[in-house]
Design a protein around this motif. Structure first.
Motif, PDB file in Angstrom:
ATOM      1  N   TYR A  79      49.356 -13.818 -23.319  1.00  0.00           N
ATOM      2  CA  TYR A  79      48.324 -13.327 -24.233  1.00  0.00           C
ATOM      3  C   TYR A  79      47.057 -14.185 -24.133  1.00  0.00           C
ATOM      4  CZ  TYR A  79      52.306 -10.800 -26.081  1.00  0.00           C
ATOM      5  OH  TYR A  79      53.399  -9.990 -26.203  1.00  0.00           O
ATOM      6  N   GLN A 127      44.416 -13.879 -26.771  1.00  0.00           N
ATOM      7  CA  GLN A 127      44.775 -14.262 -28.138  1.00  0.00           C
ATOM      8  C   GLN A 127      44.730 -15.774 -28.353  1.00  0.00           C
ATOM      9  OE1 GLN A 127      45.583 -12.270 -30.696  1.00  0.00           O
ATOM     10  NE2 GLN A 127      45.772 -10.281 -29.695  1.00  0.00           N
ATOM     11  N   TYR A 178      55.336 -15.825 -33.802  1.00  0.00           N
ATOM     12  CA  TYR A 178      55.035 -15.490 -35.198  1.00  0.00           C
ATOM     13  C   TYR A 178      54.320 -16.634 -35.905  1.00  0.00           C
ATOM     14  CZ  TYR A 178      55.545 -13.394 -39.796  1.00  0.00           C
ATOM     15  OH  TYR A 178      55.291 -12.833 -41.033  1.00  0.00           O
ATOM     16  N   SER A 194      50.724 -16.426 -34.703  1.00  0.00           N
ATOM     17  CA  SER A 194      49.952 -15.214 -35.004  1.00  0.00           C
ATOM     18  C   SER A 194      49.953 -14.822 -36.476  1.00  0.00           C
ATOM     19  CB  SER A 194      50.503 -14.041 -34.187  1.00  0.00           C
ATOM     20  OG  SER A 194      51.849 -13.759 -34.549  1.00  0.00           O
ATOM     21  N   GLU A 208      49.598 -11.794 -38.664  1.00  0.00           N
ATOM     22  CA  GLU A 208      49.576 -10.628 -37.777  1.00  0.00           C
ATOM     23  C   GLU A 208      50.903 -10.514 -37.012  1.00  0.00           C
ATOM     24  OE1 GLU A 208      47.071  -8.625 -38.018  1.00  0.00           O
ATOM     25  OE2 GLU A 208      45.987 -10.009 -39.349  1.00  0.00           O
ATOM     26  N   ARG A 209      51.155  -9.320 -36.490  1.00  0.00           N
ATOM     27  CA  ARG A 209      52.282  -9.060 -35.597  1.00  0.00           C
ATOM     28  C   ARG A 209      51.711  -8.580 -34.258  1.00  0.00           C
ATOM     29  NH1 ARG A 209      57.658 -10.615 -36.942  1.00  0.00           N
ATOM     30  NH2 ARG A 209      57.923 -10.397 -39.189  1.00  0.00           N
ATOM     31  N   ILE A 210      51.949  -9.345 -33.202  1.00  0.00           N
ATOM     32  CA  ILE A 210      51.427  -9.010 -31.885  1.00  0.00           C
ATOM     33  C   ILE A 210      52.474  -8.206 -31.115  1.00  0.00           C
ATOM     34  CG2 ILE A 210      50.693  -9.970 -29.666  1.00  0.00           C
ATOM     35  CD1 ILE A 210      49.507 -12.321 -31.155  1.00  0.00           C
ATOM     36  N   ALA A 211      52.056  -7.100 -30.551  1.00  0.00           N
ATOM     37  CA  ALA A 211      52.962  -6.263 -29.766  1.00  0.00           C
ATOM     38  C   ALA A 211      53.380  -7.005 -28.498  1.00  0.00           C
ATOM     39  CB  ALA A 211      52.288  -4.942 -29.401  1.00  0.00           C
ATOM     40  N   THR A 212      54.666  -6.945 -28.154  1.00  0.00           N
ATOM     41  CA  THR A 212      55.168  -7.597 -26.946  1.00  0.00           C
ATOM     42  C   THR A 212      55.913  -6.574 -26.091  1.00  0.00           C
ATOM     43  OG1 THR A 212      57.397  -8.199 -27.674  1.00  0.00           O
ATOM     44  CG2 THR A 212      55.603  -9.644 -28.384  1.00  0.00           C
ATOM     45  N   ASP A 213      56.145  -6.950 -24.833  1.00  0.00           N
ATOM     46  CA  ASP A 213      56.976  -6.122 -23.960  1.00  0.00           C
ATOM     47  C   ASP A 213      58.365  -6.739 -23.786  1.00  0.00           C
ATOM     48  OD1 ASP A 213      56.403  -8.334 -22.442  1.00  0.00           O
ATOM     49  OD2 ASP A 213      55.482  -7.246 -20.767  1.00  0.00           O
ATOM     50  N   TRP A 214      58.742  -7.622 -24.700  1.00  0.00           N
ATOM     51  CA  TRP A 214      60.044  -8.263 -24.637  1.00  0.00           C
ATOM     52  C   TRP A 214      61.140  -7.252 -24.953  1.00  0.00           C
ATOM     53  CZ3 TRP A 214      58.149 -12.736 -28.251  1.00  0.00           C
ATOM     54  CH2 TRP A 214      57.141 -13.446 -27.581  1.00  0.00           C
ATOM     55  N   PRO A 238      63.697  -5.276 -26.726  1.00  0.00           N
ATOM     56  CA  PRO A 238      64.014  -5.104 -28.147  1.00  0.00           C
ATOM     57  C   PRO A 238      65.516  -5.215 -28.387  1.00  0.00           C
ATOM     58  CG  PRO A 238      63.586  -2.974 -27.134  1.00  0.00           C
ATOM     59  CD  PRO A 238      63.302  -4.009 -26.079  1.00  0.00           C
TER      60      PRO A 238
END
Length: 401
Positions: free
Chosen positions: A24, A27, A272, A275, A278-284, A286
């Motif tokens: 990121y 960010q 977390y 950030s 806020e909640r940052i979108a990830t490609d981890w 799920p």
């Protein structure tokens, strides 16, 4: 873009934090790095993240560090030793400091960062365990945010979002059970260093992996939870959860229980903490509940894990005693890793050191009191380990105090 300083950049927490920064780049940016003695990895990090200031723990390595990055332009400011790490922690315009230094060595840099007005992403348990009586007033005085970056306390913090004041009744910390969760107590006398370092769920540093094997890590987390969330020890429980999918839970006043779940991955609590809110979108990946399978729980075996109950007793005593226990544990684990004491001697020597400190305990310690207690405990444990007389304690808890 949030400016970040990272303490302990070459350790497990540090490298995973830098994975987040790499993923990121819009960010987060790195202002400062402080590392231990992994010169090669530190040089790679400097070249990739171009910090403004860098500290290396060993002053003897400073000339080699300077030579290894001599071609960089601009050059970062280079400092070394404990004072150098403190300087990095307080430096410049960084908004948040990730405290990934293992052990009580993280206390002074964290205090320096707080006094410089920087928010703390707290991955160093010992900051509050040893320094809670000093650190919490400084947090209030300087108006900074102290956000947990380890999985258990992050889980509690996440569950508390939106809970009204007075709504929390109980904290339930989950424990994997460590390397020996399925070993019979009788077999622990045979434990080797290699055995203790085989954590079934997490990839962590050597010290914290041994703490997980003794369950001292969970005892330390109980004390940390007490300071972070203001909950008394009678309302903090531990449950063995072998799958490490539920990272901790809270029980509310109406008996509702909230839990935070996820794969065992330290990046999530770190992200977390950096950030929030806020909640940052990830490609981890799920969490897949079907894939995760059964989630099981059991009560800890106090005979197998005497360090856990010892930590409860020390936390209730308070003052400088948690600093003594923490320092004694660090020293005992180091001796175990050097194969100078046996695994079962770890809780014995820690308890003996704590027992010997009881007449010196200060209930409202200053920073100087805490640092002095830390050093006293390390020396006391070393002396004890070198004694020709076998270590014997009267009980598995601090009942004598």
């Amino acid at each position: 873009m949030k400016a970040i300083t990272l303490l302990g950049s070459t350790g497990s927490i540090g490298t995973q934090t830098l994975e987040i920064v790499t993923q990121y780049p819009d960010q987060f940016r790195i202002v400062g790095l402080a590392a231990g003695r992994n010169l090669q990895l530190l040089c790679q990090q400097i070249r990739q993240f171009r910090p403004e200031i860098v500290a290396i723990a060993d002053p003897d390595q400073l000339p080699d560090l300077r030579a290894a990055i001599a071609d960089l332009d601009p050059q970062p400011q280079l400092v070394a030793g404990e004072s150098g790490v403190v300087e990095v922690a307080a430096y410049g315009d960084s908004e948040a400091v990730v405290t990934g230094i293992v052990g009580c060595a993280g206390l002074l840099p964290t205090i320096a960062a707080i006094q410089a007005g920087k928010d703390i992403a707290l991955a160093n348990k010992e900051t509050l365990i040893a320094g809670g009586p000093v650190v919490l007033p400084l947090v209030e005085k300087h108006g900074i945010k102290l956000l947990p970056a380890d999985s258990e306390h992050s889980a509690i913090f996440q569950c508390l979002q939106g809970v009204p004041a007075g709504g929390l009744h109980r904290i339930i910390l989950t424990a994997s059970g460590g390397a020996f969760r399925d070993w019979p107590v009788e077999k622990l006398s045979e434990v080797t260093v290699a055995d203790a370092l085989k954590h079934p769920n997490w990839s962590m540093g050597r010290k914290i992996t041994v703490d997980s094997a003794t369950l001292m890590n969970k005892g330390l987390e109980v004390i940390e939870a007490h300071y972070l969330f203001g909950v008394d020890y009678e309302h903090i429980d531990i449950v063995i959860h072998p799958q490490s999918i539920i990272h901790s839970l809270i029980e509310l006043q109406d008996t509702s229980v909230l839990a935070q779940l996820g794969w065992p991955d330290m990046r999530l609590p770190l992200l977390y903490a950096l950030s929030w809110p806020e909640r940052i979108a990830t490609d981890w990946e799920p969490l897949d509940l079907v894939k995760s399978g059964d989630l099981t729980f059991r009560e800890p075996n106090h005979q197998k894990y005497p360090c856990m109950q010892l930590a409860y007793e020390v936390g209730r005593i308070g003052g400088a005693m948690p600093a003594v226990m923490n320092a004694a544990n660090e020293q005992a684990v180091a001796l175990f890793l050097e194969e100078k004491i046996r695994f079962l001697e770890i809780p014995q020597v820690i308890e003996t050191v704590c027992d010997r400190f009881r007449s010196q305990n200060t209930l409202q310690p200053s920073l100087e009191d805490i640092l002095a207690a830390d050093q006293w405990a390390r020396q006391a444990l070393l002396s004890l380990s070198q004694s020709p007389t076998p270590v014997v304690t009267a009980s598995p808890q601090l009942s004598a105090i």
